[in-house]
Write a protein that holds these residues in place. Structure first.
Motif, short mmCIF file in Angstrom:
data_model
loop_
_atom_site.label_atom_id
_atom_site.label_comp_id
_atom_site.label_asym_id
_atom_site.label_seq_id
_atom_site.Cartn_x
_atom_site.Cartn_y
_atom_site.Cartn_z
N SER B 12 0.93 -1.33 0.12
CA SER B 12 -0.06 -0.06 -0.13
C SER B 12 1.00 1.16 -0.13
O SER B 12 1.62 1.28 0.62
N VAL B 13 0.71 2.12 -0.90
CA VAL B 13 1.40 3.44 -1.08
C VAL B 13 0.41 4.54 -1.06
O VAL B 13 -0.58 4.30 -1.35
N VAL B 14 1.05 5.90 -0.98
CA VAL B 14 0.36 7.10 -1.33
C VAL B 14 0.53 7.39 -2.87
O VAL B 14 1.67 7.51 -3.23
N GLU B 15 -0.50 8.04 -3.29
CA GLU B 15 -0.07 8.52 -4.73
C GLU B 15 1.22 9.48 -4.66
O GLU B 15 1.39 10.12 -3.71
N LYS B 16 1.89 9.16 -5.94
CA LYS B 16 3.12 9.94 -6.27
C LYS B 16 4.30 9.10 -5.64
O LYS B 16 5.27 9.71 -5.89
N GLU B 17 4.13 8.47 -4.56
CA GLU B 17 5.31 7.33 -4.21
C GLU B 17 5.72 6.46 -5.29
O GLU B 17 5.22 6.03 -6.19
N ASP B 18 7.04 6.25 -4.97
CA ASP B 18 7.63 5.04 -5.91
C ASP B 18 7.38 3.96 -5.34
O ASP B 18 7.61 3.84 -4.30
N VAL B 19 7.12 2.65 -6.14
CA VAL B 19 6.97 1.30 -5.43
C VAL B 19 7.63 0.41 -6.42
O VAL B 19 7.67 0.47 -7.68
N THR B 20 8.39 -0.49 -5.81
CA THR B 20 9.08 -1.60 -6.52
C THR B 20 8.40 -2.92 -5.97
O THR B 20 8.28 -3.20 -4.85
N LEU B 21 8.13 -3.94 -6.99
CA LEU B 21 7.48 -5.09 -7.09
C LEU B 21 8.35 -6.10 -7.09
O LEU B 21 9.10 -6.04 -8.18
N ASP B 22 8.65 -6.93 -6.20
CA ASP B 22 9.64 -8.06 -6.33
C ASP B 22 9.29 -9.25 -7.27
O ASP B 22 8.00 -9.65 -6.89
N CYS B 23 10.10 -9.84 -7.89
CA CYS B 23 10.03 -11.22 -8.53
C CYS B 23 11.23 -12.01 -8.65
O CYS B 23 12.33 -11.36 -9.15
N THR B 72 20.94 -12.49 -9.43
CA THR B 72 19.94 -12.72 -8.34
C THR B 72 18.73 -13.45 -8.90
O THR B 72 17.83 -13.40 -7.99
N SER B 73 18.55 -13.73 -10.13
CA SER B 73 17.42 -14.50 -10.44
C SER B 73 16.24 -13.51 -10.46
O SER B 73 15.16 -13.89 -9.87
N SER B 74 16.29 -12.30 -10.42
CA SER B 74 15.21 -11.30 -10.23
C SER B 74 14.85 -10.43 -11.47
O SER B 74 15.82 -10.08 -12.31
N PHE B 75 13.63 -10.18 -11.37
CA PHE B 75 13.11 -9.39 -12.49
C PHE B 75 11.86 -8.30 -11.89
O PHE B 75 10.87 -8.70 -11.71
N ASN B 76 12.59 -7.43 -11.16
CA ASN B 76 11.59 -6.43 -10.47
C ASN B 76 11.08 -5.16 -11.20
O ASN B 76 11.79 -4.90 -12.20
N PHE B 77 10.14 -4.81 -10.89
CA PHE B 77 8.89 -3.87 -11.55
C PHE B 77 8.91 -2.76 -10.80
O PHE B 77 8.52 -2.89 -9.52
N THR B 78 9.12 -1.45 -11.21
CA THR B 78 9.23 -0.31 -10.41
C THR B 78 8.04 0.65 -11.20
O THR B 78 8.24 0.96 -12.26
N ILE B 79 7.32 1.48 -10.30
CA ILE B 79 6.22 2.24 -10.86
C ILE B 79 6.80 3.46 -10.15
O ILE B 79 6.87 3.82 -8.81
#
Lengths: 114, 113
Positions: B12-23, B72-79
């Motif tokens: 959960s974030v507040v609008e205008k914050e950056d957020v990263t989703l891990d995979c 690191t076998s990762s494919f992260n997604f940042t908004i």
């Protein structure tokens, strides 16, 4: 219509009913898929069709019966379902069933078995 | 066996914050593809990106960016600068040479005004 369409969007059925889900793709793709999405679980692949031929059945119970009359249409026939079959059923299509092509999904049918 | 893990169940974030989703993914294949899909409340899975295993170059598309790291076998997604319309469940997936698409458990992102 464009993309992948599914009907109905919502379905409530009793355990003794027989119903069918329909999927149609307007993308000229050759491969079509059925997925099941249960609450709190990852999407599960059910069936894969390539040029109307079934190429994968992911150990799905026989109460689910797929039908693919042509590359644009895919059906999922349902009979004597169980309450645990309640889920979102998603249809997808791709140019071919290989890793080179992304899958495009329909909006899903929300199924509730009572 | 092929496996995709999204450790973050809800964010959960507040609008205008950056957020990263891990995979994080597991595979024994040398050639594979990784995907991200977005599932808004309407239910339809929307394709966002596909990346093959030979291309580690990061990608940016508007406010979206992806960081692929084989080490690191990762494919992260940042908004970046998140918006309320970004609220959805996001799925990471991998596609092996057999053509089977494996999805992670999904991360539910809630962006509050």
């Amino acid at each position: 219509e464009t993309g992948v369409t599914q009907t109905p969007r919502h379905l409530v059925m009793g355990m003794t009913n027989k119903k069918s889900l329909k999927c149609e793709q307007h993308l000229g793709h050759n491969a079509m898929y059925w997925y099941k999405q249960s609450a709190k679980k990852p999407l599960e692949l059910m069936f894969v069709y390539n040029f109307k031929e079934q190429t994968e059945n992911n150990s799905v119970p026989s109460r689910f019966s797929p039908e693919c009359p042509n590359s644009s249409h895919l059906f999922l026939h349902l009979h004597t379902l169980q309450p645990e079959d309640s889920a979102l059923y998603l249809c997808a299509s791709s140019q071919a069933p290989t890793d080179s092509y992304e899958q495009y999904f329909g909006p899903g049918t929300r199924l509730t078995v009572t | 066996a092929q496996k995709v893990t999204q450790a973050q169940t809800e964010i959960s974030v507040v609008e205008k914050e950056d957020v990263t989703l891990d995979c994080v993914y597991e595979t024994r294949d040398t050639t594979y593809y990784l995907f991200w899909y977005k599932q808004p409340p309407s239910g339809e899975l929307v394709f966002l990106i596909r990346r093959n295993s030979f291309d580690e170059q990061n990608e940016i598309s508007g406010r979206y960016s992806w960081n692929f790291q084989k080490s690191t076998s990762s494919f992260n997604f940042t908004i970046t600068a998140s918006q309320v319309v970004d609220s959805a469940v996001y799925f990471c997936g991998s596609y092996n040479q057999g053509g089977k698409l494996i999805f992670g458990q999904g991360t539910e992102l809630s962006v509050k005004p």
